[in-house]
Design a protein around this motif. Structure first.
Motif, mmCIF file in Angstrom:
data_model
loop_
_atom_site.group_PDB
_atom_site.id
_atom_site.type_symbol
_atom_site.label_atom_id
_atom_site.label_comp_id
_atom_site.label_asym_id
_atom_site.label_seq_id
_atom_site.Cartn_x
_atom_site.Cartn_y
_atom_site.Cartn_z
ATOM 1 N N GLU A 1 12.169 40.119 13.366
ATOM 2 C CA GLU A 1 11.151 40.649 14.458
ATOM 3 C C GLU A 1 9.931 40.681 14.307
ATOM 4 O O GLU A 1 8.954 39.985 15.074
ATOM 5 C CB GLU A 1 12.094 41.741 15.073
ATOM 6 N N GLN A 2 9.378 41.587 13.319
ATOM 7 C CA GLN A 2 8.069 41.912 13.128
ATOM 8 C C GLN A 2 7.655 40.871 12.119
ATOM 9 O O GLN A 2 7.320 41.106 10.937
ATOM 10 C CB GLN A 2 7.783 43.305 12.532
ATOM 11 N N SER A 3 7.357 39.695 12.597
ATOM 12 C CA SER A 3 6.790 38.751 11.456
ATOM 13 C C SER A 3 6.353 37.294 11.982
ATOM 14 O O SER A 3 6.404 37.337 13.462
ATOM 15 C CB SER A 3 8.182 38.101 10.670
ATOM 16 N N ALA A 4 5.791 36.568 11.473
ATOM 17 C CA ALA A 4 5.106 35.280 12.119
ATOM 18 C C ALA A 4 6.301 34.407 12.664
ATOM 19 O O ALA A 4 5.988 33.425 13.505
ATOM 20 C CB ALA A 4 4.274 34.383 11.080
ATOM 21 N N GLU A 5 7.613 34.664 12.404
ATOM 22 C CA GLU A 5 8.566 33.847 12.928
ATOM 23 C C GLU A 5 8.657 33.731 14.297
ATOM 24 O O GLU A 5 9.100 32.887 15.064
ATOM 25 C CB GLU A 5 10.187 34.169 12.169
ATOM 26 N N SER A 6 8.335 35.016 15.025
ATOM 27 C CA SER A 6 8.219 35.070 16.507
ATOM 28 C C SER A 6 7.511 34.015 17.175
ATOM 29 O O SER A 6 7.868 33.524 18.145
ATOM 30 C CB SER A 6 8.198 36.534 16.951
ATOM 31 N N ARG A 7 6.227 34.158 16.459
ATOM 32 C CA ARG A 7 5.192 33.082 16.953
ATOM 33 C C ARG A 7 5.645 31.737 16.799
ATOM 34 O O ARG A 7 5.395 30.805 17.748
ATOM 35 C CB ARG A 7 3.714 33.436 16.368
ATOM 36 N N GLU A 8 6.223 31.423 15.447
ATOM 37 C CA GLU A 8 6.575 29.966 15.598
ATOM 38 C C GLU A 8 7.795 29.588 16.469
ATOM 39 O O GLU A 8 7.735 28.428 17.073
ATOM 40 C CB GLU A 8 7.186 30.029 13.920
ATOM 41 N N TYR B 1 9.243 27.449 34.103
ATOM 42 C CA TYR B 1 10.260 28.111 33.100
ATOM 43 C C TYR B 1 9.301 29.473 32.497
ATOM 44 O O TYR B 1 8.329 29.664 32.792
ATOM 45 C CB TYR B 1 10.502 27.524 31.681
ATOM 46 N N ALA B 2 10.167 30.637 32.099
ATOM 47 C CA ALA B 2 9.746 31.836 31.493
ATOM 48 C C ALA B 2 8.720 31.566 30.259
ATOM 49 O O ALA B 2 9.327 30.836 29.416
ATOM 50 C CB ALA B 2 10.698 32.851 31.228
ATOM 51 N N LEU B 3 7.483 31.931 30.347
ATOM 52 C CA LEU B 3 6.532 31.732 29.170
ATOM 53 C C LEU B 3 7.213 32.470 27.957
ATOM 54 O O LEU B 3 7.523 33.624 27.755
ATOM 55 C CB LEU B 3 5.282 32.405 29.549
ATOM 56 N N ARG B 4 7.400 31.703 26.903
ATOM 57 C CA ARG B 4 7.716 32.161 25.652
ATOM 58 C C ARG B 4 6.703 32.553 24.729
ATOM 59 O O ARG B 4 5.525 31.893 24.464
ATOM 60 C CB ARG B 4 8.639 30.825 24.637
#
Length: 350
Positions: free
Chosen positions: A150-157, A173-176
């Motif tokens: 959760e708390q990582s750059a993976e969410s941005r990726e 669509y819902a903004l990711r």
């Protein structure tokens, strides 16, 4: 009957009604919902004296609609205590909800119906079919899996990947963003599921898909957004999400003329029938160009015959590119010049 929004500190009082009506939801999922989603939503309630009789939740989303970003409510948690059903509570809640959303100039709202027959009388109509997909043999054998942290750059990726892929096929669509995938991660893990990032097994190790599911055995898919090489269709698309135009003038601002339209501007008369949001009802002079459109109300006393006349539900279905409009033959050429929304993707459930 008293209709009002719950204050933030009161929202927990609605949890018992949620558990009573949605008894299929696990305690851990309800705990997630009431600690996470409820922090940012609005809960509209109907009371019989001191007793909570019915509620609906307005869960906010940032929604991409062509080149714009709108604040849009997902209607969830629509529930009436069994002792108060068939007494008009839900109707009163929806009417108040429509009035408030209209005052906020919200273009539309959407929901996932437990039973579409409940919402059709309020002019909700299907606007989105979702594909029936799963990983194919190549996806199962050639992609590595990594649980999202959760708390990582993976969410941005993940957000960038999903945004690029959705933009290629959909206009609504819902903004990711990072927050979207952190929320989704908590949502599925609250019900013994997980959110998995799928990577190619090569030197580049590139992100190729996002897979979220409920249940320890991944029995209930929540989201699968993946490069087409790694998925297969398992059946036809299924109607999934209903929508309704709320603020008509705001909504049509994204509707324009087709690129190959022989004229740069066009004007027609549109009659709209809306029994629940009276501000939408009437006859309009609809002016369109290649960037958008505007409505100007015309007096009913003017004696002008509209080119198009339809209910707000029919208009919603048509402008979302989902259903065929009731267009008279003499007006078909005008209607065919209008560029409808092309591709709607909503897989949200809370």
């Amino acid at each position: 009957m008293i209709i009002r929004y719950l204050k933030q500190e009161e929202k927990i009082e609605s949890k018992a009604l949620w558990g009573k009506v949605f008894d299929e939801d696990s305690q851990s999922f309800m705990d997630y919902y009431y600690s996470d989603r409820v922090r940012r939503n609005k809960i509209l309630t109907a009371w019989d004296g001191e007793r909570l009789a019915a509620m609906l939740h307005r869960n906010p989303y940032d929604v991409v609609i062509r080149d714009r970003l709108w604040k849009t409510d997902y209607i969830a948690g629509v529930a009436t205590d069994p002792e108060y059903r068939h007494q008009g509570y839900m109707r009163r809640l929806l009417l108040r909800c429509f009035s408030d959303m209209y005052a906020e100039r919200m273009g539309f709202s959407f929901l996932v119906p437990a039973d579409p027959a409940i919402y059709r009388p309020f002019d909700y109509t299907y606007i989105c079919d979702l594909p029936s997909q799963e990983l194919n043999e190549k996806g199962l054998s050639q992609l590595s899996r990594r649980a999202l942290v959760e708390q990582s750059a993976e969410s941005r990726e993940a957000a960038r990947f999903a945004g690029r892929l959705l933009e290629q096929s959909y206009e609504v669509y819902a903004l990711r963003d990072e927050g979207y995938y952190r929320d989704l991660c908590r949502e599925v893990r609250s019900d013994k599921g997980d959110l998995i990032l799928l990577y190619t097994r090569d030197e580049k190790e590139e992100l190729a898909g996002i897979w979220a599911y409920y249940g320890e055995m991944a029995e209930n898919k929540r989201e699968l957004i993946c490069l087409p090489d790694y998925v297969k269709e398992t059946g036809p698309k299924k109607p999934a999400v209903m929508g309704r135009i709320i603020h008509l003038e705001q909504f049509v601002s994204v509707i324009c003329l087709k690129e190959d339209c022989p004229v740069d501007e066009m004007e027609l008369l549109l009659e709209v029938k809306d029994g629940f949001i009276p501000q939408n009802a009437g006859i309009y002079r609809w002016k369109l160009d290649r960037k958008g459109s505007v409505l100007a109300r015309v007096s009913a006393d003017a004696g002008l015959k509209p080119h198009l006349s339809m209910g707000i539900g029919e208009l919603t279905s048509w402008l979302f590119g989902y259903g065929e409009p009731p267009v008279p033959e003499e007006s078909m050429a005008l209607a065919e010049r209008i560029r409808l929304l092309n591709g709607v993707f909503f897989d949200e459930i809370t």
